[in-house]
Scaffold this active site. Structure first.
Site, short mmCIF file in Angstrom:
data_model
loop_
_atom_site.label_atom_id
_atom_site.label_comp_id
_atom_site.label_asym_id
_atom_site.label_seq_id
_atom_site.Cartn_x
_atom_site.Cartn_y
_atom_site.Cartn_z
N ASP A 51 66.74 44.23 50.24
CA ASP A 51 67.60 43.71 51.30
C ASP A 51 66.98 42.46 51.92
O ASP A 51 66.04 42.55 52.71
CB ASP A 51 67.81 44.79 52.36
CG ASP A 51 68.63 44.31 53.55
OD1 ASP A 51 69.15 43.18 53.50
OD2 ASP A 51 68.73 45.07 54.53
N GLU A 130 39.00 26.45 54.07
CA GLU A 130 37.88 27.09 54.77
C GLU A 130 38.46 27.89 55.93
O GLU A 130 38.57 27.41 57.05
CB GLU A 130 36.89 26.05 55.29
CG GLU A 130 36.24 25.19 54.22
CD GLU A 130 35.31 24.15 54.80
OE1 GLU A 130 35.08 24.17 56.04
OE2 GLU A 130 34.81 23.31 54.05
N GLU A 132 38.64 30.32 58.85
CA GLU A 132 37.85 31.00 59.87
C GLU A 132 38.64 32.17 60.45
O GLU A 132 39.87 32.21 60.33
CB GLU A 132 37.45 30.02 60.97
CG GLU A 132 36.58 28.88 60.47
CD GLU A 132 36.36 27.79 61.51
OE1 GLU A 132 35.49 26.93 61.29
OE2 GLU A 132 37.07 27.80 62.55
N GLU A 212 30.36 31.95 62.43
CA GLU A 212 30.83 30.65 62.91
C GLU A 212 30.39 30.42 64.36
O GLU A 212 29.66 31.21 64.94
CB GLU A 212 32.35 30.53 62.78
CG GLU A 212 32.80 29.67 61.60
CD GLU A 212 32.35 28.22 61.69
OE1 GLU A 212 32.03 27.76 62.80
OE2 GLU A 212 32.32 27.54 60.65
N GLU A 220 33.40 32.86 58.87
CA GLU A 220 34.06 32.07 57.84
C GLU A 220 33.63 32.56 56.47
O GLU A 220 32.45 32.88 56.24
CB GLU A 220 33.71 30.58 57.99
CG GLU A 220 34.33 29.67 56.94
CD GLU A 220 34.05 28.20 57.21
OE1 GLU A 220 34.18 27.78 58.38
OE2 GLU A 220 33.69 27.48 56.26
N HIS A 269 39.97 24.15 57.63
CA HIS A 269 39.86 22.85 56.99
C HIS A 269 40.31 23.00 55.54
O HIS A 269 39.92 23.94 54.85
CB HIS A 269 38.41 22.35 57.04
CG HIS A 269 37.82 22.38 58.42
ND1 HIS A 269 36.48 22.59 58.66
CD2 HIS A 269 38.40 22.26 59.63
CE1 HIS A 269 36.25 22.57 59.96
NE2 HIS A 269 37.41 22.38 60.57
N ARG A 339 32.69 14.86 61.64
CA ARG A 339 33.55 16.03 61.80
C ARG A 339 34.49 15.92 63.00
O ARG A 339 35.26 16.82 63.26
CB ARG A 339 32.70 17.29 61.90
CG ARG A 339 32.16 17.75 60.55
CD ARG A 339 31.21 18.93 60.68
NE ARG A 339 31.01 19.58 59.40
CZ ARG A 339 30.21 19.15 58.44
NH1 ARG A 339 29.53 18.03 58.62
NH2 ARG A 339 30.08 19.82 57.31
N GLU A 358 39.14 16.12 53.06
CA GLU A 358 39.11 17.32 53.88
C GLU A 358 39.97 17.09 55.12
O GLU A 358 39.61 16.29 55.99
CB GLU A 358 37.68 17.67 54.31
CG GLU A 358 37.60 18.91 55.19
CD GLU A 358 36.22 19.13 55.79
OE1 GLU A 358 36.04 20.10 56.54
OE2 GLU A 358 35.32 18.30 55.53
#
Length: 470
Positions: A51, A130, A132, A212, A220, A269, A339, A358
Site C-alpha cells: 500500500d 563521513e 557523525e 568526535e 564518527e 562531510h 576546514r 569534500e
C-alpha cells in the site's frame, strides 16, 4: 548476484524468511517480511505488492497499489534478527505500467548515474560520506498542546561531573574537547568497534572509527568510498546497524544534526570524485593539484549550494548547526586543508587517485540517495557550464573582518530558506529527468507542511524563559 544465486545463498544460510526493504520519501527504511517459500526467481521480475498511500510523501489512497521489486545485487543476511533472515532492497514500480516510480529515491540515484555516463564527462562517481552521530544513554521528549520538553543523558556528558553515580569516576569529555581522547574518557571504544565489525561482516568496507568533538558520546565511523547507488544502499545499512548495535547495549544512536546546546553539531562531510575509463578526472595541475574540471565542479556546488541544502540539510534542526560564526561551514567558499570552508580539497595524499572534493555543509539527517544525486548534478552543471568558483580562501573565515566576510555568500539560515532556494533554482536537477518537477514540488510541499509549519506554530520552551514575565 543473480536471482538463482540469491536463492542458493538463502539455502546456504538456512534463511527462513525474506525481509524486503525500501525507502520512504524523507529517507527512512520501511520493510515487510515474507516466508522464504514466497521467494523464487520470478519474484525479481514480478515483485511484491504493498500500500503506497501509507508511505510518507507517496501515493494518494485512490491510487495506492504499488510494487517493490527486489534487487538481487543488494542481498545480505540480517545480523540482528533471531530467525535467519535474508534481506533484499527493492525498487518501486507502478503495478499497471511497470514503470519505475518517479518518487523512489533509489530510482533517482540510478538516473543520476546514467546521466553522468550519458554526459561523457565520466562513467563512475564515487561518494564517501563521513557520518557523525551521538550515542546517548537516555532520551525523553514530548510535544503536546500544553507541554513540550526534551531531556537527554549520557555517561560521558560533562554536565554529569557532579552527579551521584555511586561512584562518579569522572573522565567526561569537556565541551568541544571530545576529539580522539583514549579511554577511560572515551567510554564507547568497544561499542564503536562492534559497530565497525558488524558493518564489515555485511561486506561494507570501513576506514576508521573514532570519538568526535562534542561531549556526551559524539562519534564518527567512515565508510570507504563507493559508487553513488551502492553508497546510498550502504548508508541505509549504516544507520540500521549503528542503531541496533547501540540498542543491544541498552543505548541509543541519533543522527539528528543538533541535539546538544553549546556543543558541536553532527555533520556528514561528503567526498565526491568522478572517474572515466579508470582514471580520476579531478586530478590535475591547477590549485591544490586538481583539474580544471574539479574547479568547475566546485563552481557548480557553490552556485547551487543554497538549493542543495534542501536535500543535504533537510530538517529544521539542521539549521541549528548551520549558524554563522560557529563550527559549521556556512560560508560558501573553497580551500585546501581549510576546514572552515564549505568545500575543502583534502591534502592527505598527492596521488591523483586521491583527488576529490569534500562538501562539508551536509548532515546525516538527509536521504542519501537524493543528497548524493543532487550534489552530482550540481558538479556536472558546473563542468558543463564552466562555472568559475572564483579564488580560494586560504584563511580562517571565522576571523575575517565584517567588511570582508560580507562579500562571501552564505548557506541558508533555515529549512524554509533552503526550500525557497530550491523552488527558484532546480533546473540543473531536472536534466536527464533525474529529478522530476513532481519530485521537486512534492519535496517542498511535504517539508513545508510537515516540518516547517509545525515548528512555526509551536512555542519554544526557551521562549517561556525569555518572555513569560513581560
Amino acid at each position: 548476484m543473480t536471482p538463482k544465486q540469491v536463492l542458493e545463498m538463502a539455502k546456504e544460510n538456512e534463511a527462513k524468511v525474506v525481509d524486503i526493504r525500501f525507502l520512504d520519501f524523507p529517507g527512512v527504511w520501511q520493510h515487510f517480511t515474507v516466508p522464504i517459500c514466497e521467494l523464487d526467481e520470478s519474484s525479481f521480475e514480478d515483485g511484491f505488492g504493498f500500500d503506497g498511500s501509507s508511505i510518507r510523501g507517496w501515493q494518494p489512497i485512490h491510487a495506492s497499489d504499488m510494487l517493490v521489486i527486489p534487487d538481487p545485487a543488494t542481498t545480505k543476511m540480517d545480523p540482528f534478527f533471531e530467525v535467519p533472515t535474508l534481506v533484499l532492497i527493492g525498487d518501486i514500480a507502478d503495478p499497471l505500467t511497470r514503470e519505475p516510480y518517479s518518487r523512489d529515491p533509489r530510482y533517482i540515484a540510478k538516473k543520476a548515474e546514467l546521466y553522468l555516463k550519458g554526459s561523457g564527462i565520466g562513467d563512475t562517481v564515487y561518494i564517501g560520506p563521513e557520518a557523525e552521530f551521538f550515542i546517548f544513554d537516555d532520551v525523553r521528549f514530548e510535544s503536546s498542546t500544553n507541554r513540550a520538553f526534551y531531556e537527554i543523558d549520557s555517561i560521558e556528558g560533562i554536565w554529569n561531573t557532579g552527579k551521584e553515580e555511586s561512584p562518579n569516576l569522572g573522565y567526561k569529555p569537556r565541551h568541544k574537547q571530545g576529539y580522539f581522547p583514549v579511554p577511560p574518557t572515551d567510554k564507547f571504544q568497544d561499542l564503536r568497534t562492534d559497530m565497525l565489525l558488524t558493518l564489515e561482516k555485511l561486506g561494507i568496507d570501513v576506514e576508521c572509527q573514532h570519538h568526535e568533538v562534542a561531549t556526551a558520546g559524539q562519534a564518527e565511523i567512515d565508510m570507504r568510498f563507493k559508487p553513488l547507488l551502492q553508497m546510498g544502499d550502504q548508508l541505509m545499512w549504516f544507520k540500521y546497524v549503528l542503531k541496533n548495535v547501540a540498542q543491544e547495549d541498552n543505548r541509543t544512536v541519533t543522527f539528528m544534526p543538533k541535539p546538544l546546546f553549546e556543543d558541536n553539531g553532527t555533520g556528514m562531510h561528503i567526498h565526491i570524485s568522478i572517474w572515466k575509463d579508470g582514471e580520476p578526472i579531478f586530478a590535475g595541475d591547477q590549485y591544490a593539484g586538481v583539474s580544471q574540471e574539479a574547479l568547475y565542479g566546485i563552481g557548480g556546488i557553490l552556485k547551487h549550494c543554497r538549493a542543495l541544502c534542501a536535500f543535504t540539510n533537510p530538517t529544521t534542526n539542521s539549521y541549528k548547526r548551520l549558524v554563522p560564526g560557529f563550527e559549521a561551514p556556512v560560508n560558501l567558499a573553497y580551500s585546501s586543508r581549510n576546514r572552515s570552508a564549505a568545500i575543502r580539497i583534502p591534502m592527505y595524499s598527492a596521488a591523483p587517485k586521491a583527488k576529490r572534493l569534500e562538501f562539508r555543509t551536509p548532515d546525516p539527517s538527509c536521504n542519501g540517495y537524493l543528497a548524493f544525486s543532487a550534489i552530482l548534478m550540481a558538479v556536472l552543471d558546473g563542468i558543463e557550464n564552466r562555472i568559475d568558483p572564483g579564488e580560494p580562501l586560504d584563511k580562517d573565515i571565522y576571523s575575517l573582518p565584517p567588511e570582508e566576510l560580507a562579500n562571501i555568500p552564505s548557506a541558508p539560515g533555515s529549512l524554509e530558506e533552503a526550500l525557497a532556494a530550491l523552488k527558484e533554482d532546480h533546473a540543473f536537477l531536472l536534466k536527464g529527468d533525474v529529478f522530476t518537477q513532481d519530485v521537486i514540488d512534492t519535496w517542498i510541499e511535504y517539508k513545508t507542511e510537515n516540518e516547517v509549519n509545525p515548528i512555526k506554530l509551536r512555542p519554544h520552551p526557551h521562549e517561556f524563559f525569555l518572555y513569560f514575565d513581560i
